[in-house]
Design a protein around this motif. Structure first.
Motif, PDB file in Angstrom:
ATOM      1  N   LYS A 112       0.833  -1.209   0.000  1.00 19.04           N
ATOM      2  CA  LYS A 112       0.000   0.000   0.000  1.00 19.04           C
ATOM      3  C   LYS A 112       0.869   1.261   0.000  1.00 19.04           C
ATOM      4  CE  LYS A 112      -3.109   2.458   3.139  1.00 19.04           C
ATOM      5  NZ  LYS A 112      -2.229   3.275   3.939  1.00 19.04           N
ATOM      6  N   LEU A 113       1.846   1.300   0.908  1.00 20.40           N
ATOM      7  CA  LEU A 113       2.698   2.490   1.022  1.00 20.40           C
ATOM      8  C   LEU A 113       3.595   2.672  -0.198  1.00 20.40           C
ATOM      9  CD1 LEU A 113       3.706   2.291   4.792  1.00 20.40           C
ATOM     10  CD2 LEU A 113       2.076   3.868   3.734  1.00 20.40           C
ATOM     11  N   SER A 114       4.136   1.575  -0.727  1.00 15.84           N
ATOM     12  CA  SER A 114       5.020   1.710  -1.889  1.00 15.84           C
ATOM     13  C   SER A 114       4.254   2.235  -3.102  1.00 15.84           C
ATOM     14  CB  SER A 114       5.723   0.387  -2.217  1.00 15.84           C
ATOM     15  OG  SER A 114       4.815  -0.598  -2.627  1.00 15.84           O
ATOM     16  N   THR A 115       2.987   1.836  -3.230  1.00 21.24           N
ATOM     17  CA  THR A 115       2.164   2.336  -4.328  1.00 21.24           C
ATOM     18  C   THR A 115       1.795   3.798  -4.108  1.00 21.24           C
ATOM     19  OG1 THR A 115       1.308   0.121  -4.704  1.00 21.24           O
ATOM     20  CG2 THR A 115       0.078   1.927  -5.677  1.00 21.24           C
ATOM     21  N   GLU A 116       1.500   4.167  -2.870  1.00 21.57           N
ATOM     22  CA  GLU A 116       1.190   5.575  -2.574  1.00 21.57           C
ATOM     23  C   GLU A 116       2.378   6.476  -2.872  1.00 21.57           C
ATOM     24  OE1 GLU A 116      -0.283   6.270   1.396  1.00 21.57           O
ATOM     25  OE2 GLU A 116      -1.766   4.667   1.204  1.00 21.57           O
ATOM     26  N   LEU A 117       3.584   5.989  -2.587  1.00 23.32           N
ATOM     27  CA  LEU A 117       4.771   6.833  -2.720  1.00 23.32           C
ATOM     28  C   LEU A 117       5.460   6.759  -4.081  1.00 23.32           C
ATOM     29  CD1 LEU A 117       6.211   6.255   0.842  1.00 23.32           C
ATOM     30  CD2 LEU A 117       5.146   8.341  -0.048  1.00 23.32           C
ATOM     31  N   PHE A 118       5.312   5.623  -4.772  1.00 19.82           N
ATOM     32  CA  PHE A 118       6.001   5.455  -6.056  1.00 19.82           C
ATOM     33  C   PHE A 118       5.060   5.134  -7.218  1.00 19.82           C
ATOM     34  CE2 PHE A 118       9.463   4.612  -3.045  1.00 19.82           C
ATOM     35  CZ  PHE A 118      10.467   5.399  -3.566  1.00 19.82           C
ATOM     36  N   GLY A 119       3.764   5.107  -6.967  1.00 17.32           N
ATOM     37  CA  GLY A 119       2.830   4.768  -8.031  1.00 17.32           C
ATOM     38  C   GLY A 119       3.030   3.335  -8.483  1.00 17.32           C
ATOM     39  N   LYS A 120       2.845   3.104  -9.783  1.00 13.21           N
ATOM     40  CA  LYS A 120       2.983   1.752 -10.333  1.00 13.21           C
ATOM     41  C   LYS A 120       4.392   1.191 -10.108  1.00 13.21           C
ATOM     42  CE  LYS A 120       2.216  -1.081 -14.324  1.00 13.21           C
ATOM     43  NZ  LYS A 120       2.178  -1.240 -15.717  1.00 13.21           N
ATOM     44  N   ALA A 121       5.391   2.055 -10.116  1.00 14.91           N
ATOM     45  CA  ALA A 121       6.764   1.591  -9.880  1.00 14.91           C
ATOM     46  C   ALA A 121       6.888   0.936  -8.505  1.00 14.91           C
ATOM     47  CB  ALA A 121       7.749   2.752 -10.012  1.00 14.91           C
ATOM     48  N   GLY A 122       6.080   1.374  -7.546  1.00 17.68           N
ATOM     49  CA  GLY A 122       6.097   0.760  -6.224  1.00 17.68           C
ATOM     50  C   GLY A 122       5.694  -0.696  -6.262  1.00 17.68           C
ATOM     51  N   THR A 123       4.753  -1.026  -7.126  1.00 22.41           N
ATOM     52  CA  THR A 123       4.336  -2.417  -7.301  1.00 22.41           C
ATOM     53  C   THR A 123       5.454  -3.225  -7.942  1.00 22.41           C
ATOM     54  OG1 THR A 123       2.060  -1.675  -7.617  1.00 22.41           O
ATOM     55  CG2 THR A 123       2.577  -3.897  -8.350  1.00 22.41           C
ATOM     56  N   GLU A 124       6.128  -2.618  -8.918  1.00 21.38           N
ATOM     57  CA  GLU A 124       7.226  -3.296  -9.613  1.00 21.38           C
ATOM     58  C   GLU A 124       8.403  -3.588  -8.681  1.00 21.38           C
ATOM     59  OE1 GLU A 124       7.796  -3.436 -13.331  1.00 21.38           O
ATOM     60  OE2 GLU A 124       5.784  -2.760 -13.829  1.00 21.38           O
ATOM     61  N   MET A 125       8.519  -2.817  -7.601  1.00 18.89           N
ATOM     62  CA  MET A 125       9.625  -2.991  -6.659  1.00 18.89           C
ATOM     63  C   MET A 125       9.433  -4.161  -5.703  1.00 18.89           C
ATOM     64  SD  MET A 125      10.569   0.766  -5.282  1.00 18.89           S
ATOM     65  CE  MET A 125      10.523   2.166  -6.339  1.00 18.89           C
ATOM     66  N   ALA A 126       8.287  -4.813  -5.739  1.00 16.70           N
ATOM     67  CA  ALA A 126       7.979  -5.859  -4.759  1.00 16.70           C
ATOM     68  C   ALA A 126       9.093  -6.897  -4.586  1.00 16.70           C
ATOM     69  CB  ALA A 126       6.651  -6.531  -5.086  1.00 16.70           C
ATOM     70  N   PRO A 127       9.663  -7.449  -5.667  1.00 14.36           N
ATOM     71  CA  PRO A 127      10.725  -8.441  -5.461  1.00 14.36           C
ATOM     72  C   PRO A 127      11.924  -7.871  -4.695  1.00 14.36           C
ATOM     73  CG  PRO A 127       9.926  -8.555  -7.712  1.00 14.36           C
ATOM     74  CD  PRO A 127       9.299  -7.335  -7.083  1.00 14.36           C
ATOM     75  N   LEU A 128      12.271  -6.634  -4.984  1.00 15.15           N
ATOM     76  CA  LEU A 128      13.366  -5.976  -4.281  1.00 15.15           C
ATOM     77  C   LEU A 128      13.019  -5.775  -2.808  1.00 15.15           C
ATOM     78  CD1 LEU A 128      15.981  -4.263  -4.056  1.00 15.15           C
ATOM     79  CD2 LEU A 128      14.627  -2.318  -4.821  1.00 15.15           C
ATOM     80  N   LEU A 129      11.834  -5.236  -2.556  1.00 13.82           N
ATOM     81  CA  LEU A 129      11.425  -4.934  -1.187  1.00 13.82           C
ATOM     82  C   LEU A 129      11.291  -6.202  -0.347  1.00 13.82           C
ATOM     83  CD1 LEU A 129       8.775  -2.163  -1.918  1.00 13.82           C
ATOM     84  CD2 LEU A 129      11.189  -1.865  -1.306  1.00 13.82           C
ATOM     85  N   ASN A 130      10.920  -7.297  -0.973  1.00 15.97           N
ATOM     86  CA  ASN A 130      10.768  -8.561  -0.258  1.00 15.97           C
ATOM     87  C   ASN A 130      12.099  -9.101   0.263  1.00 15.97           C
ATOM     88  OD1 ASN A 130       7.993  -8.648  -0.625  1.00 15.97           O
ATOM     89  ND2 ASN A 130       8.132  -9.863  -2.493  1.00 15.97           N
ATOM     90  N   GLN A 131      13.210  -8.644  -0.325  1.00 17.22           N
ATOM     91  CA  GLN A 131      14.530  -9.138   0.078  1.00 17.22           C
ATOM     92  C   GLN A 131      15.069  -8.469   1.335  1.00 17.22           C
ATOM     93  OE1 GLN A 131      17.504  -9.559  -2.955  1.00 17.22           O
ATOM     94  NE2 GLN A 131      15.944  -9.813  -4.517  1.00 17.22           N
ATOM     95  N   GLY A 132      14.594  -7.287   1.645  1.00 16.65           N
ATOM     96  CA  GLY A 132      15.066  -6.579   2.830  1.00 16.65           C
ATOM     97  C   GLY A 132      16.184  -5.596   2.532  1.00 16.65           C
ATOM     98  N   GLY A 133      16.466  -4.774   3.527  1.00 17.04           N
ATOM     99  CA  GLY A 133      17.449  -3.700   3.387  1.00 17.04           C
ATOM    100  C   GLY A 133      18.866  -4.174   3.184  1.00 17.04           C
ATOM    101  N   GLN A 134      19.248  -5.274   3.831  1.00 14.42           N
ATOM    102  CA  GLN A 134      20.619  -5.774   3.682  1.00 14.42           C
ATOM    103  C   GLN A 134      20.895  -6.194   2.246  1.00 14.42           C
ATOM    104  OE1 GLN A 134      23.118  -5.642   6.070  1.00 14.42           O
ATOM    105  NE2 GLN A 134      24.342  -6.137   4.273  1.00 14.42           N
ATOM    106  N   ALA A 135      19.898  -6.765   1.577  1.00 15.10           N
ATOM    107  CA  ALA A 135      20.073  -7.170   0.176  1.00 15.10           C
ATOM    108  C   ALA A 135      20.363  -5.952  -0.704  1.00 15.10           C
ATOM    109  CB  ALA A 135      18.843  -7.910  -0.321  1.00 15.10           C
ATOM    110  N   ILE A 136      19.710  -4.829  -0.410  1.00 14.46           N
ATOM    111  CA  ILE A 136      19.967  -3.596  -1.161  1.00 14.46           C
ATOM    112  C   ILE A 136      21.418  -3.172  -0.973  1.00 14.46           C
ATOM    113  CG2 ILE A 136      19.410  -1.130  -1.327  1.00 14.46           C
ATOM    114  CD1 ILE A 136      16.507  -1.924  -0.523  1.00 14.46           C
ATOM    115  N   ASP A 137      21.882  -3.170   0.275  1.00 12.37           N
ATOM    116  CA  ASP A 137      23.273  -2.804   0.559  1.00 12.37           C
ATOM    117  C   ASP A 137      24.245  -3.745  -0.147  1.00 12.37           C
ATOM    118  OD1 ASP A 137      22.275  -0.802   2.196  1.00 12.37           O
ATOM    119  OD2 ASP A 137      22.596  -1.938   4.045  1.00 12.37           O
ATOM    120  N   ASP A 138      23.945  -5.037  -0.102  1.00 11.80           N
ATOM    121  CA  ASP A 138      24.815  -6.032  -0.734  1.00 11.80           C
ATOM    122  C   ASP A 138      24.885  -5.831  -2.243  1.00 11.80           C
ATOM    123  OD1 ASP A 138      25.192  -7.110   1.795  1.00 11.80           O
ATOM    124  OD2 ASP A 138      23.858  -8.833   1.455  1.00 11.80           O
ATOM    125  N   LEU A 139      23.746  -5.529  -2.865  1.00 14.26           N
ATOM    126  CA  LEU A 139      23.732  -5.319  -4.316  1.00 14.26           C
ATOM    127  C   LEU A 139      24.455  -4.034  -4.703  1.00 14.26           C
ATOM    128  CD1 LEU A 139      20.137  -6.568  -5.182  1.00 14.26           C
ATOM    129  CD2 LEU A 139      22.302  -7.609  -5.907  1.00 14.26           C
TER     130      LEU A 139
END
Length: 168
Positions: free
Chosen positions: A110-137
């Motif tokens: 809900k929040l990702s769609t409110e803040l990023f629109g459709k792109a927020g939905t597309e981010m789901a696989p990334l967001l599901n991995q957690g913050g450490q995965a972002i740092d690692d990538l």
């Protein structure tokens, strides 16, 4: 060799232009391009998502309580202590990280769609991995040599512009 130089300058020029369109640094663009690509999303889709995010940021600056509450739920500050707006890139980074750290996937969607629109939905696989995965990538993008320096980008842009001038 000329072909490699042309390819490198075209890539640098693209990074420069797209980072400006999205409103983030060229380094940030390259990092996020890699991160998004590893999670099945094209970085170009982030451009429209950033428009939505900036609109929400503007609403906060204008005193909109609902927009302010959305960022507050994530613990993301939109304004500096002096009342000026933080950079788009800082707010984007903090927002994506906060979303990735959320436990409730329905609320995160809900929040990702409110803040990023459709792109927020597309981010789901990334967001599901957690913050450490972002740092690692992000680190992996640098380790693999996929992030060009600002100096290299600037040189590539100049070369590309000069090449274009000569062709015309």
């Amino acid at each position: 060799m000329v072909g490699m130089a042309n390819d490198a300058s075209a890539a640098a020029d693209d990074i420069d232009k797209m980072s400006q369109k999205i409103g983030i640094s060229s380094e940030g663009y390259q990092e996020w391009s890699y991160i998004m690509g590893q999670n099945g999303m094209d970085i170009d889709k982030l451009q429209t998502g950033m428009k939505t995010l900036v609109n929400q940021m503007d609403k906060v600056k204008g005193g909109n309580e609902e927009a302010a509450e959305t960022f507050a739920q994530l613990g993301v500050e939109v304004l500096n202590a002096d009342g000026t707006m933080r950079s788009q890139e800082e707010v984007m980074n903090d927002t994506i990280r906060a979303l990735a750290e959320m436990g409730d996937s329905a609320e995160r969607a809900k929040l990702s769609t409110e803040l990023f629109g459709k792109a927020g939905t597309e981010m789901a696989p990334l967001l599901n991995q957690g913050g450490q995965a972002i740092d690692d990538l992000k680190k992996r993008a640098h380790d693999l040599g996929l992030v060009m320096s600002q100096e290299a980008i600037d040189a590539g842009v100049k070369y590309n512009d000069l090449k274009d001038d000569l062709q015309k």
